[in-house]
Scaffold this motif. Structure first.
Motif, PDB file in Angstrom:
ATOM      1  N   CYS A  41      -2.085   9.796 -15.602  1.00  0.00           N
ATOM      2  CA  CYS A  41      -1.392   8.744 -14.852  1.00  0.00           C
ATOM      3  C   CYS A  41      -0.273   8.156 -15.692  1.00  0.00           C
ATOM      4  O   CYS A  41      -0.311   8.185 -16.914  1.00  0.00           O
ATOM      5  CB  CYS A  41      -2.353   7.645 -14.417  1.00  0.00           C
ATOM      6  SG  CYS A  41      -3.060   6.686 -15.755  1.00  0.00           S
ATOM      7  N   LYS A  42       0.739   7.645 -14.993  1.00  0.00           N
ATOM      8  CA  LYS A  42       1.816   6.906 -15.654  1.00  0.00           C
ATOM      9  C   LYS A  42       1.280   5.513 -15.967  1.00  0.00           C
ATOM     10  O   LYS A  42       0.459   4.977 -15.212  1.00  0.00           O
ATOM     11  CB  LYS A  42       3.029   6.780 -14.729  1.00  0.00           C
ATOM     12  CG  LYS A  42       3.688   8.093 -14.397  1.00  0.00           C
ATOM     13  CD  LYS A  42       4.727   8.441 -15.408  1.00  0.00           C
ATOM     14  CE  LYS A  42       5.488   9.677 -14.900  1.00  0.00           C
ATOM     15  NZ  LYS A  42       6.321  10.254 -15.897  1.00  0.00           N
ATOM     16  N   PRO A  43       1.727   4.890 -17.037  1.00  0.00           N
ATOM     17  CA  PRO A  43       1.260   3.537 -17.360  1.00  0.00           C
ATOM     18  C   PRO A  43       1.525   2.575 -16.202  1.00  0.00           C
ATOM     19  O   PRO A  43       2.612   2.548 -15.636  1.00  0.00           O
ATOM     20  CB  PRO A  43       2.093   3.161 -18.593  1.00  0.00           C
ATOM     21  CG  PRO A  43       2.480   4.472 -19.199  1.00  0.00           C
ATOM     22  CD  PRO A  43       2.630   5.424 -18.059  1.00  0.00           C
ATOM     23  N   GLY A  44       0.490   1.821 -15.831  1.00  0.00           N
ATOM     24  CA  GLY A  44       0.603   0.861 -14.738  1.00  0.00           C
ATOM     25  C   GLY A  44       0.328   1.442 -13.363  1.00  0.00           C
ATOM     26  O   GLY A  44       0.282   0.715 -12.383  1.00  0.00           O
ATOM     27  N   ASN A  45       0.153   2.753 -13.276  1.00  0.00           N
ATOM     28  CA  ASN A  45      -0.112   3.416 -11.996  1.00  0.00           C
ATOM     29  C   ASN A  45      -1.373   4.269 -12.100  1.00  0.00           C
ATOM     30  O   ASN A  45      -1.360   5.446 -11.763  1.00  0.00           O
ATOM     31  CB  ASN A  45       1.075   4.291 -11.571  1.00  0.00           C
ATOM     32  CG  ASN A  45       2.322   3.484 -11.309  1.00  0.00           C
ATOM     33  OD1 ASN A  45       3.166   3.339 -12.172  1.00  0.00           O
ATOM     34  ND2 ASN A  45       2.397   2.914 -10.127  1.00  0.00           N
ATOM     35  N   ASP A  62       0.817  12.282 -14.132  1.00  0.00           N
ATOM     36  CA  ASP A  62       1.771  12.530 -15.207  1.00  0.00           C
ATOM     37  C   ASP A  62       1.342  13.797 -15.923  1.00  0.00           C
ATOM     38  O   ASP A  62       0.476  13.780 -16.778  1.00  0.00           O
ATOM     39  CB  ASP A  62       1.785  11.341 -16.179  1.00  0.00           C
ATOM     40  CG  ASP A  62       2.831  11.495 -17.271  1.00  0.00           C
ATOM     41  OD1 ASP A  62       3.779  12.268 -17.075  1.00  0.00           O
ATOM     42  OD2 ASP A  62       2.686  10.830 -18.321  1.00  0.00           O
ATOM     43  N   GLY A  63       1.918  14.920 -15.558  1.00  0.00           N
ATOM     44  CA  GLY A  63       1.552  16.173 -16.211  1.00  0.00           C
ATOM     45  C   GLY A  63       1.547  17.330 -15.235  1.00  0.00           C
ATOM     46  O   GLY A  63       2.062  17.244 -14.121  1.00  0.00           O
ATOM     47  N   HIS A 159       2.137  10.875  -5.795  1.00  0.00           N
ATOM     48  CA  HIS A 159       1.801   9.495  -5.454  1.00  0.00           C
ATOM     49  C   HIS A 159       0.720   9.523  -4.388  1.00  0.00           C
ATOM     50  O   HIS A 159       0.906  10.146  -3.346  1.00  0.00           O
ATOM     51  CB  HIS A 159       3.000   8.747  -4.859  1.00  0.00           C
ATOM     52  CG  HIS A 159       4.030   8.344  -5.856  1.00  0.00           C
ATOM     53  ND1 HIS A 159       5.137   7.615  -5.502  1.00  0.00           N
ATOM     54  CD2 HIS A 159       4.137   8.555  -7.193  1.00  0.00           C
ATOM     55  CE1 HIS A 159       5.885   7.397  -6.575  1.00  0.00           C
ATOM     56  NE2 HIS A 159       5.298   7.961  -7.606  1.00  0.00           N
ATOM     57  N   VAL A 160      -0.388   8.846  -4.638  1.00  0.00           N
ATOM     58  CA  VAL A 160      -1.422   8.616  -3.634  1.00  0.00           C
ATOM     59  C   VAL A 160      -1.657   7.118  -3.627  1.00  0.00           C
ATOM     60  O   VAL A 160      -1.928   6.518  -4.665  1.00  0.00           O
ATOM     61  CB  VAL A 160      -2.723   9.388  -3.950  1.00  0.00           C
ATOM     62  CG1 VAL A 160      -3.801   9.056  -2.938  1.00  0.00           C
ATOM     63  CG2 VAL A 160      -2.461  10.887  -3.982  1.00  0.00           C
TER      64      VAL A 160
END
Length: 192
Positions: A41-45, A62-63, A159-160
């Motif tokens: 995950c992206k930071p904050g998400n 993220d990846g 994005h979910v």
């Protein structure tokens, strides 16, 4: 369950979506009994964005694909429906296109039970976990994994916005061998 989305069983394609979450009264949300994790995950998400009941927040991976959401239970549970909120209008290439749902006792023995293709979805998408046999109305499992295999427009990250997991509601009267169907029967179900 009334939905505006159309689903073709042969192809496993779902298009459309429903702006309002509509679930039968005989189902209950099981997600709060589970431990949730994501592959990246992206930071904050992170994973908390999947469960905050806010359609403006989202989990962003993220990846490399596949992107995984792991839902683990302490004991075996019956699961009947997965409901995912995605929005192609807002997220475009971040919107999942192909999703695989897997079940098992843990990471070591997950088996794919459903694969669906989403066609520009916008709203709540309903994925039934029931099998082809009418007696298979639910999946009895310790773990459910939702894998995003590909995104629209060959997007890399996903994005979910929300995920809900539903199972059959337990008999409301404990220690009863059968389920009463009306209030009048429930009124006279015990001797005083």
């Amino acid at each position: 369950m009334a939905t505006e989305s159309s689903e073709s069983e042969e192809e496993g394609k779902i298009s459309g979506g429903n702006q309002h979450l509509l679930v039968d009264d005989d189902l209950r949300e099981m997600g709060k009994k589970a431990a949730w994790s994501v592959s990246s995950c992206k930071p904050g998400n992170g994973v908390s964005s999947l469960r905050d009941d806010n359609l403006d927040t989202y989990w962003q991976s993220d990846g490399a694909q596949p992107h995984l959401v792991n839902i683990q239970f302490q004991k075996k549970v019956k699961l009947q429906l997965v409901v995912i909120y995605v929005d192609y209008k807002l997220d475009e290439s971040y919107t999942p296109c192909k999703i695989s749902i897997r079940a098992g006792d843990g990471f070591h023995n997950l088996k794919e039970i459903k694969t669906v293709e989403l066609v520009k979805p916008s709203g709540w998408i309903y994925i039934s976990l029931s099998g082809n046999d009418p007696r298979e109305t639910f999946v009895n499992t310790f773990m459910l994994q939702i894998a995003v295999l590909s995104n629209h427009l060959n997007g890399r990250d996903t994005h979910v916005r929300q995920i809900k997991i539903y199972g059959p509601r337990l008999n409301p009267i404990p220690h009863q061998p059968f389920h009463f169907t009306s209030r009048e029967f429930i009124t006279y179900s015990t001797v005083r």
